[in-house]
Design a protein around this motif. Sequence first.
Motif, PDB file in Angstrom:
ATOM      1  N   THR A  77      21.805  -7.807   3.335  1.00 47.37           N
ATOM      2  CA  THR A  77      21.974  -9.010   2.507  1.00 47.37           C
ATOM      3  C   THR A  77      20.668  -9.430   1.834  1.00 47.37           C
ATOM      4  O   THR A  77      20.662 -10.381   1.056  1.00 47.37           O
ATOM      5  CB  THR A  77      22.504 -10.183   3.349  1.00 47.37           C
ATOM      6  N   ALA A  78      19.564  -8.762   2.144  1.00 45.65           N
ATOM      7  CA  ALA A  78      18.270  -9.138   1.582  1.00 45.65           C
ATOM      8  C   ALA A  78      18.130  -8.640   0.140  1.00 45.65           C
ATOM      9  O   ALA A  78      18.985  -7.907  -0.371  1.00 45.65           O
ATOM     10  CB  ALA A  78      17.139  -8.559   2.442  1.00 45.65           C
ATOM     11  N   GLU A  79      17.057  -9.040  -0.525  1.00 48.48           N
ATOM     12  CA  GLU A  79      16.831  -8.602  -1.896  1.00 48.48           C
ATOM     13  C   GLU A  79      16.558  -7.104  -1.969  1.00 48.48           C
ATOM     14  O   GLU A  79      16.977  -6.437  -2.920  1.00 48.48           O
ATOM     15  CB  GLU A  79      15.646  -9.369  -2.491  1.00 48.48           C
ATOM     16  N   LEU A  80      15.871  -6.588  -0.965  1.00 49.23           N
ATOM     17  CA  LEU A  80      15.545  -5.168  -0.898  1.00 49.23           C
ATOM     18  C   LEU A  80      16.042  -4.593   0.414  1.00 49.23           C
ATOM     19  O   LEU A  80      16.237  -5.323   1.385  1.00 49.23           O
ATOM     20  CB  LEU A  80      14.029  -4.942  -0.983  1.00 49.23           C
ATOM     21  N   PHE A  81      16.252  -3.277   0.442  1.00 45.29           N
ATOM     22  CA  PHE A  81      16.498  -2.616   1.717  1.00 45.29           C
ATOM     23  C   PHE A  81      15.846  -1.246   1.716  1.00 45.29           C
ATOM     24  O   PHE A  81      15.647  -0.630   0.673  1.00 45.29           O
ATOM     25  CB  PHE A  81      17.997  -2.530   2.058  1.00 45.29           C
ATOM     26  N   MET A  82      15.511  -0.796   2.912  1.00 41.23           N
ATOM     27  CA  MET A  82      14.921   0.521   3.081  1.00 41.23           C
ATOM     28  C   MET A  82      15.471   1.118   4.362  1.00 41.23           C
ATOM     29  O   MET A  82      15.913   0.403   5.266  1.00 41.23           O
ATOM     30  CB  MET A  82      13.398   0.442   3.151  1.00 41.23           C
ATOM     31  N   TYR A  83      15.446   2.457   4.446  1.00 37.73           N
ATOM     32  CA  TYR A  83      15.945   3.153   5.633  1.00 37.73           C
ATOM     33  C   TYR A  83      14.790   3.529   6.557  1.00 37.73           C
ATOM     34  O   TYR A  83      13.667   3.775   6.118  1.00 37.73           O
ATOM     35  CB  TYR A  83      16.695   4.427   5.236  1.00 37.73           C
ATOM     36  N   ALA A  84      15.094   3.560   7.847  1.00 40.48           N
ATOM     37  CA  ALA A  84      14.118   4.017   8.831  1.00 40.48           C
ATOM     38  C   ALA A  84      14.854   4.773   9.924  1.00 40.48           C
ATOM     39  O   ALA A  84      16.011   4.451  10.245  1.00 40.48           O
ATOM     40  CB  ALA A  84      13.362   2.835   9.430  1.00 40.48           C
ATOM     41  N   ASP A  85      14.197   5.773  10.471  1.00 41.22           N
ATOM     42  CA  ASP A  85      14.729   6.482  11.635  1.00 41.22           C
ATOM     43  C   ASP A  85      14.119   5.874  12.890  1.00 41.22           C
ATOM     44  O   ASP A  85      13.175   5.076  12.814  1.00 41.22           O
ATOM     45  CB  ASP A  85      14.389   7.971  11.548  1.00 41.22           C
ATOM     46  N   ASP A  86      14.622   6.265  14.047  1.00 40.40           N
ATOM     47  CA  ASP A  86      14.104   5.661  15.271  1.00 40.40           C
ATOM     48  C   ASP A  86      12.773   6.267  15.715  1.00 40.40           C
ATOM     49  O   ASP A  86      12.251   5.914  16.780  1.00 40.40           O
ATOM     50  CB  ASP A  86      15.136   5.730  16.409  1.00 40.40           C
ATOM     51  N   ASP A  87      12.209   7.155  14.896  1.00 38.95           N
ATOM     52  CA  ASP A  87      10.859   7.666  15.169  1.00 38.95           C
ATOM     53  C   ASP A  87       9.876   7.260  14.069  1.00 38.95           C
ATOM     54  O   ASP A  87       8.785   7.810  13.956  1.00 38.95           O
ATOM     55  CB  ASP A  87      10.866   9.179  15.337  1.00 38.95           C
ATOM     56  N   THR A  88      10.270   6.290  13.251  1.00 38.21           N
ATOM     57  CA  THR A  88       9.443   5.815  12.150  1.00 38.21           C
ATOM     58  C   THR A  88       8.414   4.797  12.633  1.00 38.21           C
ATOM     59  O   THR A  88       8.727   3.943  13.456  1.00 38.21           O
ATOM     60  CB  THR A  88      10.325   5.171  11.063  1.00 38.21           C
ATOM     61  N   HIS A  89       7.212   4.896  12.113  1.00 42.86           N
ATOM     62  CA  HIS A  89       6.174   3.906  12.357  1.00 42.86           C
ATOM     63  C   HIS A  89       5.691   3.353  11.028  1.00 42.86           C
ATOM     64  O   HIS A  89       5.351   4.130  10.126  1.00 42.86           O
ATOM     65  CB  HIS A  89       4.985   4.518  13.104  1.00 42.86           C
ATOM     66  N   PHE A  90       5.671   2.027  10.893  1.00 45.79           N
ATOM     67  CA  PHE A  90       5.163   1.398   9.681  1.00 45.79           C
ATOM     68  C   PHE A  90       3.684   1.068   9.837  1.00 45.79           C
ATOM     69  O   PHE A  90       3.168   0.969  10.945  1.00 45.79           O
ATOM     70  CB  PHE A  90       5.943   0.117   9.377  1.00 45.79           C
ATOM     71  N   THR A  91       3.011   0.893   8.710  1.00 46.05           N
ATOM     72  CA  THR A  91       1.621   0.460   8.724  1.00 46.05           C
ATOM     73  C   THR A  91       1.570  -1.053   8.536  1.00 46.05           C
ATOM     74  O   THR A  91       2.562  -1.685   8.143  1.00 46.05           O
ATOM     75  CB  THR A  91       0.821   1.140   7.606  1.00 46.05           C
ATOM     76  N   GLU A  92       0.421  -1.645   8.760  1.00 48.22           N
ATOM     77  CA  GLU A  92       0.272  -3.083   8.585  1.00 48.22           C
ATOM     78  C   GLU A  92       0.468  -3.481   7.121  1.00 48.22           C
ATOM     79  O   GLU A  92       0.840  -4.625   6.822  1.00 48.22           O
ATOM     80  CB  GLU A  92      -1.105  -3.533   9.066  1.00 48.22           C
ATOM     81  N   GLU A  93       0.228  -2.539   6.221  1.00 47.32           N
ATOM     82  CA  GLU A  93       0.328  -2.847   4.785  1.00 47.32           C
ATOM     83  C   GLU A  93       1.697  -2.526   4.200  1.00 47.32           C
ATOM     84  O   GLU A  93       1.946  -2.814   3.022  1.00 47.32           O
ATOM     85  CB  GLU A  93      -0.732  -2.049   4.010  1.00 47.32           C
ATOM     86  N   THR A  94       2.590  -1.932   4.984  1.00 48.40           N
ATOM     87  CA  THR A  94       3.857  -1.427   4.447  1.00 48.40           C
ATOM     88  C   THR A  94       4.596  -2.455   3.607  1.00 48.40           C
ATOM     89  O   THR A  94       4.908  -2.229   2.428  1.00 48.40           O
ATOM     90  CB  THR A  94       4.769  -0.935   5.583  1.00 48.40           C
ATOM     91  N   PHE A  95       4.926  -3.582   4.181  1.00 50.04           N
ATOM     92  CA  PHE A  95       5.806  -4.525   3.502  1.00 50.04           C
ATOM     93  C   PHE A  95       5.110  -5.245   2.352  1.00 50.04           C
ATOM     94  O   PHE A  95       5.723  -5.506   1.313  1.00 50.04           O
ATOM     95  CB  PHE A  95       6.404  -5.501   4.510  1.00 50.04           C
ATOM     96  N   ASP A  96       3.827  -5.544   2.498  1.00 46.52           N
ATOM     97  CA  ASP A  96       3.095  -6.148   1.387  1.00 46.52           C
ATOM     98  C   ASP A  96       3.030  -5.182   0.203  1.00 46.52           C
ATOM     99  O   ASP A  96       3.141  -5.599  -0.953  1.00 46.52           O
ATOM    100  CB  ASP A  96       1.682  -6.527   1.830  1.00 46.52           C
TER     101      ASP A  96
END
Length: 268
Positions: A77-96
């Motif tokens: 329901t958000a403005e954006l969406f992205m997919y992730a697997d259960d072995d995905t790691h994001f960085t501190e800068e990912t969402f910004d």
Amino acid sequence: MSIDVLICSLNKGIVRVDEVMLPPRSDVHYIVSYQYTDERYLDLIPESLSQREDVTLYKYNGQGLSANRNLAMEKSTAELFMYADDDTHFTEETFDTIFETFKQETELDIAFFRASTYTGKLLKSYPKNEQMLTAMPKDYIISAIEMVCRREAVQGKIRFDERFGLGTKFLTCGEEEIWMEDAVKAGFKMKYFPFKILETSTLLKKSMIYVDAGVQRSYGAILYYKYGRKAWLKSLQFAWCSARKRMCHFNPFFRHLLEGIAYMRKTE
């Protein structure tokens, strides 16, 4: 601006989901789409998921990564969406990084970014500069975890072909190529950006084209989806060239390609 992170998990993979999520922030929500093949796997669901207000968990009996991604997208329901697997790691800068990209590119429907291994090695040979995409890139195959979609532009207009992908018995990969073909036909405005947004341990299934029958069948099916009857000739050419380079044995390789074509004709 807000984003839904669609985490798709199967059976034992659910125990890793905690490691995917970053500390809570108001503009990020996690949708965990959990497929299980036996009810005993439900006992593995971490209690912490129910303790986070920024997490919504959906449980489905069954398997198939393409189906799981479709189920997760329907819940966004958000403005954006992205997919992730259960072995995905994001960085501190990912969402910004993602938010800044879409704020600058106001007419963009889908953005593609980079991924790396946990050691920092880029997952593929990505282009150095940003570029518009009107077809699958020539130098690499896009992956679902590399893309971020503007929900109102994409939701309800495109889905992953559930005949393809992990968890299926016959066409075990290729869902991204089919998705990209459909995205191009739908006329989405798509652009690649040379920014890394995540790390993963994902094995690139497509790299097993010369040793895995399921991958070979998938390739034949992709050729048929893209070229119709010409897929027979393209399969013959590919098998012949691959055999001449001693990458495979011609007969079984060509047979598996044709099996993929036959499956597509049967399931049209």
